[in-house]
Structures are given as structure tokens and as C-alpha cells.
Design an enzyme around this catalytic site. Structure first.
Site, PDB file in Angstrom:
ATOM      1  CG  ASN A  89      -8.923  -0.318  16.789  1.00 13.68           C
ATOM      2  OD1 ASN A  89      -9.660  -0.463  17.766  1.00 13.68           O
ATOM      3  ND2 ASN A  89      -7.641  -0.611  16.843  1.00 13.68           N
ATOM      4  CD  GLN A 130     -10.416   3.114  13.040  1.00 10.52           C
ATOM      5  OE1 GLN A 130     -10.772   3.239  11.867  1.00 10.52           O
ATOM      6  NE2 GLN A 130      -9.145   3.086  13.380  1.00 10.52           N
ATOM      7  CG  HIS A 145      -4.158  10.147  11.634  1.00 17.40           C
ATOM      8  ND1 HIS A 145      -3.814   8.853  11.342  1.00 17.40           N
ATOM      9  CD2 HIS A 145      -4.273  10.204  12.985  1.00 17.40           C
ATOM     10  CE1 HIS A 145      -3.711   8.159  12.469  1.00 17.40           C
ATOM     11  NE2 HIS A 145      -3.995   8.956  13.488  1.00 17.40           N
ATOM     12  CB  CYS A 182       0.078  -0.482  19.695  1.00 17.27           C
ATOM     13  SG  CYS A 182      -1.317   0.017  18.701  1.00 17.27           S
TER      14      CYS A 182
HETATM   15  C1  LIG Z   1     -10.427   3.410  17.818  1.00 20.90           C
HETATM   16  C2  LIG Z   1      -9.232   4.319  17.890  1.00 20.90           C
HETATM   17  N1  LIG Z   1      -9.141   5.210  18.881  1.00 20.90           N
HETATM   18  C3  LIG Z   1      -8.103   6.048  18.989  1.00 20.90           C
HETATM   19  C4  LIG Z   1      -7.064   6.018  18.074  1.00 20.90           C
HETATM   20  C5  LIG Z   1      -5.899   6.957  18.251  1.00 20.90           C
HETATM   21  O1  LIG Z   1      -5.998   8.054  17.375  1.00 20.90           O
HETATM   22  P1  LIG Z   1      -4.713   8.952  17.014  1.00 20.90           P
HETATM   23  O2  LIG Z   1      -3.827   8.120  16.143  1.00 20.90           O
HETATM   24  O3  LIG Z   1      -5.280  10.141  16.320  1.00 20.90           O
HETATM   25  O4  LIG Z   1      -4.052   9.317  18.295  1.00 20.90           O
HETATM   26  C6  LIG Z   1      -7.108   5.100  17.025  1.00 20.90           C
HETATM   27  C7  LIG Z   1      -5.992   5.012  16.068  1.00 20.90           C
HETATM   28  O5  LIG Z   1      -5.630   3.943  15.624  1.00 20.90           O
HETATM   29  C8  LIG Z   1      -8.223   4.228  16.923  1.00 20.90           C
HETATM   30  O6  LIG Z   1      -8.330   3.322  15.949  1.00 20.90           O
END
Ligand SMILES: Cc1ncc(COP(=O)(O)O)c(C=O)c1O
Length: 379
Positions: A149, A178, A200, A322
Site C-alpha cells: 500500500n 490494494q 472502500h 499507522c
Molecule cells: C494493504 C491493505 N490491507 C488492509 C487494509 C485495511 O482495509 P480496511 O480499511 O478495509 O479495514 C488496507 C487499508 O489501508 C490496506 O491498504
């Protein structure tokens, strides 16, 4: 407004919101109820399973609808660990996973599981050989994301899946949050046992997602209750959310099919513009996914640039906050051993099919001016 933060989240499509509203108004029955409203809701739910399964090339019983990527990742990882711990307590993942994966593994360490965090190479890719070295007799789970990501790097999930396939009690989970709709991944060919998606990130609604779970693979559920979704995820199904997710999946798949080069063209244009700015260093490797471009402006605080762009109604992101212990440093860029002046000055542009070449040009001119102004202030 120019929105270049689509990996953080996307604007829901109008059609997605409409489908949520229509279903909420007309199919509010509980699919477990034994009357017409319940039957109607159940019928719609069955249809949603079928459509989601068709799009993923899997069967209906292999879909679990969840509240998003975080839940899907937790359900897969904790679900396998708790269910199959009799077969071993060793788990494998990489150092550049999303926190919803890394933190789930850390939580399992507190329960007595042992986790190997496989490092990535200098371009942000985990090597098959490194996974091979990490996997042991008692390894019950390997979890590797498809597209990172922050950097957009593509992980060799098919090669890893093929390596793991003959191992009966070593399951393979892929976080495809992603990648879906942007980078092809054939679940069956890549021998994946579990795969996470989030609504989303594909112009669907927050609080929607799914987990693909291969037939005959079992999980210890996170939620116990009324036994919905094959006892794997109890709780009255969010039918409006589920239908809206399927709508978003369909729309992004159609865009991928009809405009297969769009994101690649945007990326090529952006890279050529960024390369002309002498203060900019591009961190994303060339062969990465087409929709995520990470770059640094050494010596500059990324928040200052983000806010200066924001004043011009252009929205981009710094590293995902985060993911890092150190508040001003990207953990993923650190994992690929970039120097601090790059890990602390990173920005991320992330596209969707709705972005255009014209927007890139406006962004480039804005960035050029901001950097010129800032360099004058800094003397
Ligand atoms: C690679 C990846 N996995 C998991 C998530 C978490 O997804 P969600 O926001 O639907 O909980 C994200 C969100 O940023 C992400 O980029």
C-alpha cells in the site's frame, strides 16, 4: 478538486450508494426470517454470493462477507492459527504488510505462536527463496500481500502459492486489498487459500469487504453467535453493504477490462514529470503496480508539501501514519533500507480510474511552484 489518495480510500460511486439505499429501503428483512421479507432478503443475499464468486472465479460457498480489509485479514490469520494450532505454531509473513496483518501476528505471538517476519529486498519485494527458507514443518500459515500500500510493489504471490500448494497444513493468505481491479490475480492459479478484499478501496462503502476461503479450509471464527455465513461470521448480514460491495467490484472490474492501460498511462506521465524535478527521488520501482507512486523530497517535511497542495485543492498522502512506530518515518521505506532523508520525506500519489492526465499536469505545476517557493524560503 484533485483526489490522488485513492489507496487511503476512494469516493463511493453514485451507483454504489444508490444500490445501498435501494436495498436498505426494500430488502430490510432478516435473511434468516421465515416470512416473505426474509425470503426476499435471503434471495438477494444468495445472488450477491453468486456474483461475488463469479467475479473472483470461485464458488459461492467460498465467500465470507466482512466489514472490510482489517476484519478479513484478522479472520484469516487468527482463524487459521487458532483452528490449526495442533499442526504447528509457526507462522510466516513479511516486514511490509499492512498493520491489520502485522498487528494480528503480534497478537498471536502473545498467545504463544512464533512468527517469522521475512524481510524484503531493496526494491520492496519478498523473494520466493526467502519464504522457502522461512517455512518449516510446523508452519501453518504464510501471509503475503499482493500489492504494497505504500510503495505499490507487486509480491510474487503465485510463485509462493505454488511452492506452498503441496503442503497440506501450511495455508496461504493474500491481502489483495490494494490490488483488486488494478493488478490481475487468479486465485485458483496462484493456489491461494484465503484472500482479503475491501470495498472502500474500490469506490465501494466503508464497512464492506470479503474474505475468500477455499473449500475445506477451516477457521476459528472471530464472531460467535447465530451461525450466519456458515458459522464463520455470525451476525445479521449487512445485505445493503454486501450488494453495494458487489456493485463496486463489478464496476472496477469493468473499468479494468475496458481501460486496461489507463492507470499505466497516468503513472508513466507522472513519473516523467516527477523525474524532471531535481529535488524529487522516486521510491516506487518501475515494475510496481500502476496506481501507487511513492517519492521523496529529501530535506523537506512532507506535511508541508501535503498542506501546500491542499491549499490548491490537491489531495495526496504522506506515508501511512499507522504503519510506523516513529511518527515521521515510513516503516515500509525503512524496511527497504532507504536513508532517513528519504524515509522521512515521502509522499504517495494513488490513482483510481477516475483520474486524468490533465490532473497530473495540474499537480505537477503546483508541485513545481511549491518546491520553488520553499527553496527560496529555505535560502
Ligand atoms: C494493504 C491493505 N490491507 C488492509 C487494509 C485495511 O482495509 P480496511 O480499511 O478495509 O479495514 C488496507 C487499508 O489501508 C490496506 O491498504
Amino acid at each position: 478538486m484533485i483526489y490522488f489518495d485513492n489507496s487511503a480510500t476512494t469516493k463511493p460511486h453514485e451507483e454504489v450508494i444508490e444500490s445501498y439505499q435501494t436495498v436498505s429501503e426494500n430488502y430490510y428483512g432478516n435473511p434468516s426470517s421465515q416470512h416473505q421479507l426474509g425470503y426476499d432478503a435471503d434471495k438477494l443475499l444468495r445472488k450477491a454470493y453468486e456474483q461475488a464468486a463469479n467475479m473472483l472465479g470461485v464458488s459461492n460457498q467460498e465467500i465470507i462477507f466482512t466489514s472490510g480489509g482489517t476484519e478479513s485479514n484478522n479472520l484469516a490469520i487468527k482463524g487459521i492459527a487458532l483452528r490449526y494450532q495442533k499442526h504447528g505454531k509457526h507462522l510466516v509473513t513479511t516486514t511490509i504488510e499492512h498493520p491489520s496483518v502485522l498487528e494480528a501476528f503480534k497478537a498471536l505471538e502473545t498467545l504463544g505462536f512464533e512468527v517469522t517476519y521475512v524481510p524484503v529486498d531493496a526494491s520492496g519485494i519478498v523473494k520466493l527463496e526467502a519464504i522457502k527458507r522461512a517455512v518449516r514443518e510446523d508452519t501453518i500459515l504464510v501471509s503475503v500481500m499482493h500489492i504494497n500500500n505504500e510503495l505499490g510493489t507487486i509480491q510474487p504471490v503465485q510463485a509462493i502459492g505454488e511452492f506452498l500448494a503441496p503442503k497440506k497444513y501450511t495455508f496461504f493468505h493474500v491481502d489483495h486489498v490494494q490490488g483488486y481491479g488494478k493488478v490481475e490475480l487468479d486465485i485458483t492459479r496462484a493456489r491461494i487459500d484465503m484472500l482479503s478484499l475491501s470495498g472502500h478501496k474500490i469506490h465501494g462503502l466503508k464497512g464492506t469487504g470479503l474474505l475468500y476461503l477455499k473449500e475445506n479450509v477451516q477457521l476459528f471464527p472471530l464472531f460467535h453467535g447465530g451461525g450466519q455465513q456458515g458459522n464463520l461470521r455470525s451476525g445479521t448480514e449487512n445485505i445493503a453493504g454486501i450488494v453495494s460491495l458487489v456493485k463496486a467490484m463489478r464496476m472496477v472490474s469493468e473499468q479494468q477490462m475496458h481501460h486496461p492501460n489507463h492507470l499505466h498511462e497516468l503513472k508513466a506521465h507522472l513519473i516523467s514529470r516527477l523525474s524532471s524535478l531535481k529535488q524529487v527521488v522516486i521510491n516506487t520501482p518501475e515494475d510496481a503496480a500502476p496506481h501507487i507512486i511513492n517519492f521523496s523530497v529529501p530535506g523537506y517535511k512532507p506535511e508541508v508539501i501535503v498542506h501546500a497542495l491542499e491549499e490548491r485543492r490537491i489531495f495526496v498522502s504522506t506515508k501511512s501514519a499507522c504503519a510506523s512506530k516513529s511518527p515521521d518515518e515510513s516503516a515500509v521505506l525503512k524496511a527497504i533500507n532507504l536513508p532517513a532523508n528519504r524515509t522521512k520525506s515521502a509522499l504517495r500519489i494513488s490513482f483510481s480510474y477516475q483520474n486524468s492526465e490533465g490532473e497530473i499536469e495540474l499537480f505537477y505545476r503546483a508541485l513545481q511552484k511549491i518546491l520553488r517557493d520553499l527553496s527560496q524560503v529555505m535560502g
